[in-house]
Write a protein that holds these residues in place. Structure first.
Motif, PDB file in Angstrom:
ATOM      1  N   SER A 140     -24.372  19.434  75.151  1.00 14.20           N
ATOM      2  CA  SER A 140     -23.819  19.881  76.427  1.00 14.20           C
ATOM      3  C   SER A 140     -24.783  19.692  77.594  1.00 14.20           C
ATOM      4  O   SER A 140     -24.407  19.885  78.743  1.00 14.20           O
ATOM      5  CB  SER A 140     -23.434  21.362  76.338  1.00 14.20           C
ATOM      6  N   ALA A 141     -26.041  19.331  77.304  1.00 16.72           N
ATOM      7  CA  ALA A 141     -27.065  19.150  78.353  1.00 16.72           C
ATOM      8  C   ALA A 141     -27.149  20.381  79.251  1.00 16.72           C
ATOM      9  O   ALA A 141     -27.356  20.289  80.454  1.00 16.72           O
ATOM     10  CB  ALA A 141     -26.790  17.894  79.179  1.00 16.72           C
ATOM     11  N   ARG A 142     -27.002  21.548  78.646  1.00 17.30           N
ATOM     12  CA  ARG A 142     -26.939  22.796  79.411  1.00 17.30           C
ATOM     13  C   ARG A 142     -28.228  23.048  80.201  1.00 17.30           C
ATOM     14  O   ARG A 142     -28.194  23.587  81.307  1.00 17.30           O
ATOM     15  CB  ARG A 142     -26.673  23.950  78.448  1.00 17.30           C
ATOM     16  N   GLN A 143     -29.368  22.660  79.647  1.00 17.58           N
ATOM     17  CA  GLN A 143     -30.623  22.896  80.364  1.00 17.58           C
ATOM     18  C   GLN A 143     -30.702  22.088  81.653  1.00 17.58           C
ATOM     19  O   GLN A 143     -31.299  22.519  82.636  1.00 17.58           O
ATOM     20  CB  GLN A 143     -31.819  22.577  79.465  1.00 17.58           C
ATOM     21  N   VAL A 144     -30.098  20.907  81.663  1.00 19.17           N
ATOM     22  CA  VAL A 144     -30.090  20.076  82.872  1.00 19.17           C
ATOM     23  C   VAL A 144     -29.314  20.780  83.978  1.00 19.17           C
ATOM     24  O   VAL A 144     -29.761  20.866  85.125  1.00 19.17           O
ATOM     25  CB  VAL A 144     -29.468  18.696  82.578  1.00 19.17           C
ATOM     26  N   ILE A 145     -28.145  21.319  83.625  1.00 20.04           N
ATOM     27  CA  ILE A 145     -27.333  22.049  84.602  1.00 20.04           C
ATOM     28  C   ILE A 145     -28.059  23.310  85.066  1.00 20.04           C
ATOM     29  O   ILE A 145     -28.053  23.651  86.255  1.00 20.04           O
ATOM     30  CB  ILE A 145     -25.967  22.401  83.987  1.00 20.04           C
ATOM     31  N   SER A 146     -28.707  23.999  84.141  1.00 18.96           N
ATOM     32  CA  SER A 146     -29.453  25.214  84.492  1.00 18.96           C
ATOM     33  C   SER A 146     -30.553  24.904  85.508  1.00 18.96           C
ATOM     34  O   SER A 146     -30.829  25.706  86.399  1.00 18.96           O
ATOM     35  CB  SER A 146     -30.058  25.843  83.234  1.00 18.96           C
ATOM     36  N   CYS A 147     -31.177  23.740  85.374  1.00 21.02           N
ATOM     37  CA  CYS A 147     -32.221  23.347  86.327  1.00 21.02           C
ATOM     38  C   CYS A 147     -31.656  23.198  87.735  1.00 21.02           C
ATOM     39  O   CYS A 147     -32.283  23.607  88.720  1.00 21.02           O
ATOM     40  CB  CYS A 147     -32.866  22.034  85.886  1.00 21.02           C
ATOM     41  N   ALA A 148     -30.462  22.610  87.835  1.00 18.77           N
ATOM     42  CA  ALA A 148     -29.831  22.488  89.150  1.00 18.77           C
ATOM     43  C   ALA A 148     -29.526  23.868  89.727  1.00 18.77           C
ATOM     44  O   ALA A 148     -29.684  24.103  90.928  1.00 18.77           O
ATOM     45  CB  ALA A 148     -28.551  21.663  89.033  1.00 18.77           C
ATOM     46  N   VAL A 149     -29.110  24.787  88.882  1.00 18.79           N
ATOM     47  CA  VAL A 149     -28.776  26.153  89.314  1.00 18.79           C
ATOM     48  C   VAL A 149     -29.994  26.855  89.905  1.00 18.79           C
ATOM     49  O   VAL A 149     -29.896  27.536  90.927  1.00 18.79           O
ATOM     50  CB  VAL A 149     -28.209  26.966  88.131  1.00 18.79           C
ATOM     51  N   VAL A 150     -31.165  26.685  89.290  1.00 17.94           N
ATOM     52  CA  VAL A 150     -32.368  27.415  89.734  1.00 17.94           C
ATOM     53  C   VAL A 150     -33.238  26.592  90.684  1.00 17.94           C
ATOM     54  O   VAL A 150     -34.246  27.084  91.184  1.00 17.94           O
ATOM     55  CB  VAL A 150     -33.215  27.863  88.516  1.00 17.94           C
ATOM     56  N   GLY A 151     -32.854  25.344  90.939  1.00 17.72           N
ATOM     57  CA  GLY A 151     -33.622  24.525  91.875  1.00 17.72           C
ATOM     58  C   GLY A 151     -34.899  23.947  91.308  1.00 17.72           C
ATOM     59  O   GLY A 151     -35.872  23.723  92.041  1.00 17.72           O
ATOM     60  N   THR A 152     -34.919  23.672  90.001  1.00 20.45           N
ATOM     61  CA  THR A 152     -36.075  23.067  89.354  1.00 20.45           C
ATOM     62  C   THR A 152     -35.719  21.637  88.925  1.00 20.45           C
ATOM     63  O   THR A 152     -34.795  21.454  88.135  1.00 20.45           O
ATOM     64  CB  THR A 152     -36.506  23.870  88.110  1.00 20.45           C
ATOM     65  N   PRO A 153     -36.408  20.619  89.439  1.00 26.96           N
ATOM     66  CA  PRO A 153     -36.110  19.235  89.051  1.00 26.96           C
ATOM     67  C   PRO A 153     -36.247  19.036  87.542  1.00 26.96           C
ATOM     68  O   PRO A 153     -37.208  19.513  86.940  1.00 26.96           O
ATOM     69  CB  PRO A 153     -37.164  18.420  89.812  1.00 26.96           C
ATOM     70  N   CYS A 154     -35.289  18.323  86.969  1.00 27.94           N
ATOM     71  CA  CYS A 154     -35.297  18.084  85.531  1.00 27.94           C
ATOM     72  C   CYS A 154     -35.505  16.598  85.240  1.00 27.94           C
ATOM     73  O   CYS A 154     -34.694  15.760  85.644  1.00 27.94           O
ATOM     74  CB  CYS A 154     -33.978  18.547  84.911  1.00 27.94           C
ATOM     75  N   ILE A 155     -36.594  16.297  84.554  1.00 32.91           N
ATOM     76  CA  ILE A 155     -36.859  14.938  84.093  1.00 32.91           C
ATOM     77  C   ILE A 155     -36.275  14.833  82.689  1.00 32.91           C
ATOM     78  O   ILE A 155     -36.719  15.541  81.780  1.00 32.91           O
ATOM     79  CB  ILE A 155     -38.363  14.645  84.075  1.00 32.91           C
ATOM     80  N   GLY A 156     -35.266  13.976  82.509  1.00 37.68           N
ATOM     81  CA  GLY A 156     -34.578  13.926  81.225  1.00 37.68           C
ATOM     82  C   GLY A 156     -34.086  12.537  80.874  1.00 37.68           C
ATOM     83  O   GLY A 156     -34.220  11.588  81.652  1.00 37.68           O
ATOM     84  N   THR A 157     -33.488  12.436  79.711  1.00 34.57           N
ATOM     85  CA  THR A 157     -33.075  11.150  79.195  1.00 34.57           C
ATOM     86  C   THR A 157     -31.938  10.508  79.988  1.00 34.57           C
ATOM     87  O   THR A 157     -30.985  11.184  80.379  1.00 34.57           O
ATOM     88  CB  THR A 157     -32.642  11.262  77.721  1.00 34.57           C
ATOM     89  N   TYR A 158     -32.041   9.218  80.213  1.00 36.73           N
ATOM     90  CA  TYR A 158     -30.979   8.504  80.927  1.00 36.73           C
ATOM     91  C   TYR A 158     -29.743   8.290  80.060  1.00 36.73           C
ATOM     92  O   TYR A 158     -28.726   7.800  80.528  1.00 36.73           O
ATOM     93  CB  TYR A 158     -31.469   7.177  81.492  1.00 36.73           C
ATOM     94  N   TRP A 159     -29.797   8.672  78.795  1.00 38.81           N
ATOM     95  CA  TRP A 159     -28.608   8.596  77.945  1.00 38.81           C
ATOM     96  C   TRP A 159     -27.586   9.648  78.322  1.00 38.81           C
ATOM     97  O   TRP A 159     -26.410   9.527  77.992  1.00 38.81           O
ATOM     98  CB  TRP A 159     -28.997   8.777  76.473  1.00 38.81           C
ATOM     99  N   SER A 160     -28.016  10.693  78.993  1.00 42.62           N
ATOM    100  CA  SER A 160     -27.137  11.810  79.319  1.00 42.62           C
ATOM    101  C   SER A 160     -26.425  11.585  80.649  1.00 42.62           C
ATOM    102  O   SER A 160     -27.059  11.395  81.691  1.00 42.62           O
ATOM    103  CB  SER A 160     -27.954  13.111  79.394  1.00 42.62           C
ATOM    104  N   HIS A 161     -25.096  11.631  80.609  1.00 42.86           N
ATOM    105  CA  HIS A 161     -24.329  11.487  81.843  1.00 42.86           C
ATOM    106  C   HIS A 161     -24.604  12.657  82.792  1.00 42.86           C
ATOM    107  O   HIS A 161     -24.639  12.494  84.013  1.00 42.86           O
ATOM    108  CB  HIS A 161     -22.832  11.400  81.530  1.00 42.86           C
ATOM    109  N   THR A 162     -24.811  13.839  82.231  1.00 50.50           N
ATOM    110  CA  THR A 162     -25.128  15.007  83.046  1.00 50.50           C
ATOM    111  C   THR A 162     -26.450  14.801  83.785  1.00 50.50           C
ATOM    112  O   THR A 162     -26.569  15.111  84.980  1.00 50.50           O
ATOM    113  CB  THR A 162     -25.214  16.269  82.165  1.00 50.50           C
ATOM    114  N   GLN A 163     -27.454  14.274  83.088  1.00 49.07           N
ATOM    115  CA  GLN A 163     -28.740  13.980  83.716  1.00 49.07           C
ATOM    116  C   GLN A 163     -28.559  12.963  84.846  1.00 49.07           C
ATOM    117  O   GLN A 163     -29.088  13.140  85.944  1.00 49.07           O
ATOM    118  CB  GLN A 163     -29.713  13.429  82.664  1.00 49.07           C
ATOM    119  N   ARG A 164     -27.808  11.916  84.601  1.00 49.21           N
ATOM    120  CA  ARG A 164     -27.635  10.868  85.609  1.00 49.21           C
ATOM    121  C   ARG A 164     -26.803  11.357  86.793  1.00 49.21           C
ATOM    122  O   ARG A 164     -26.991  10.885  87.915  1.00 49.21           O
ATOM    123  CB  ARG A 164     -26.985   9.619  84.988  1.00 49.21           C
ATOM    124  N   ARG A 165     -25.886  12.298  86.548  1.00 49.89           N
ATOM    125  CA  ARG A 165     -25.086  12.834  87.647  1.00 49.89           C
ATOM    126  C   ARG A 165     -25.919  13.750  88.540  1.00 49.89           C
ATOM    127  O   ARG A 165     -25.830  13.675  89.773  1.00 49.89           O
ATOM    128  CB  ARG A 165     -23.880  13.609  87.108  1.00 49.89           C
TER     129      ARG A 165
END
Length: 231
Positions: A140-165
């Motif tokens: 679910s890439a939940r940690q990526v979404i959580s980073c957007a919620v708290v304003g912390t940039p997330c460096i993550g895999t480009y395989w994830s559509h959530t990360q790329r969005r």
């Protein structure tokens, strides 16, 4: 053994399957005769309203490492941190494993924590200047979404559509530790770049809100409901 006949039989008995990762829709579609649609787990209104946002000035230079949060475990993150001298704050990692990671990588551990409720974890995550999520298991890439919620940039895999969005400029090969270190350095030094990354992610959070998630669910289900009502 990834081939489980009972699972595929169950899929083929369905009219519709849901995938939490948009990129996997075509993949699942190739494995079943059922229709496949993308519907993510929605964020709640409290998360969307900005209640958990933490400004850059209130963050510190450390990275939160949540359990075995990727298929290569937390070791990739510790390898990245060893190269830049940043500490880690572990959450939901057994004390014995924390000690082993500290011994093997020489990375300082800041106040290790046990498993936390969601809202408490958001508060902890929001205090970190940068987050690393180089996972090979998308989910679910939940940690990526959580980073957007708290304003912390997330460096993550480009395989994830959530990360790329949400964080397209921070999407990397999950094996590329040099790229991750370079991005951490830039985010630490370039305040304008940092703000642009955070603002971009926040502007796209509504994609995961309850209303839009319900809309995608309804749009996927309605054709089958209408068909049944006429059947």
């Amino acid at each position: 053994n990834s081939f489980q006949p009972m699972l595929y039989d169950a899929w083929n008995a369905c009219d519709l399957l849901f995938s939490m990762e948009e990129d996997k829709v075509d993949y699942y579609q190739s494995l079943t005769s059922a229709a496949v649609a993308f519907v993510h787990v929605a964020i709640d209104r409290q998360m969307e309203k900005g209640s958990f946002f933490v400004s850059r000035e209130r963050k510190s230079r450390h990275v939160v490492v949540y359990g075995d949060n990727n298929a290569n475990g937390p070791v990739t993150i510790f390898g990245v941190l060893r190269g830049i001298g940043w500490p880690a704050r572990t959450v939901c990692i057994p004390p014995g494993k924390v000690s082993d990671l500290q011994r093997l990588f020489g990375v300082s551990i800041v106040s290790p924590l046990e498993k936390l409720p969601q809202y408490v974890f958001l508060g902890v995550l929001g205090r970190s200047l940068v987050h690393l999520y180089p996972t090979r298991w998308i989910g679910s890439a939940r940690q990526v979404i959580s980073c957007a919620v708290v304003g912390t940039p997330c460096i993550g895999t480009y395989w994830s559509h959530t990360q790329r969005r949400l964080f397209p400029q921070l999407s990397v090969n999950p094996w590329d530790v040099v790229a991750m270190r370079n991005l951490i350095a830039r985010l630490s030094e370039d305040i304008k770049f940092y703000s642009e990354i955070v603002d971009y992610a926040i502007d796209r959070l509504d994609f995961y809100n309850l209303e839009n998630t319900i809309g995608r669910f309804v749009n996927a289900v309605v054709p089958y409901v209408v068909e049944d009502s006429h059947g």
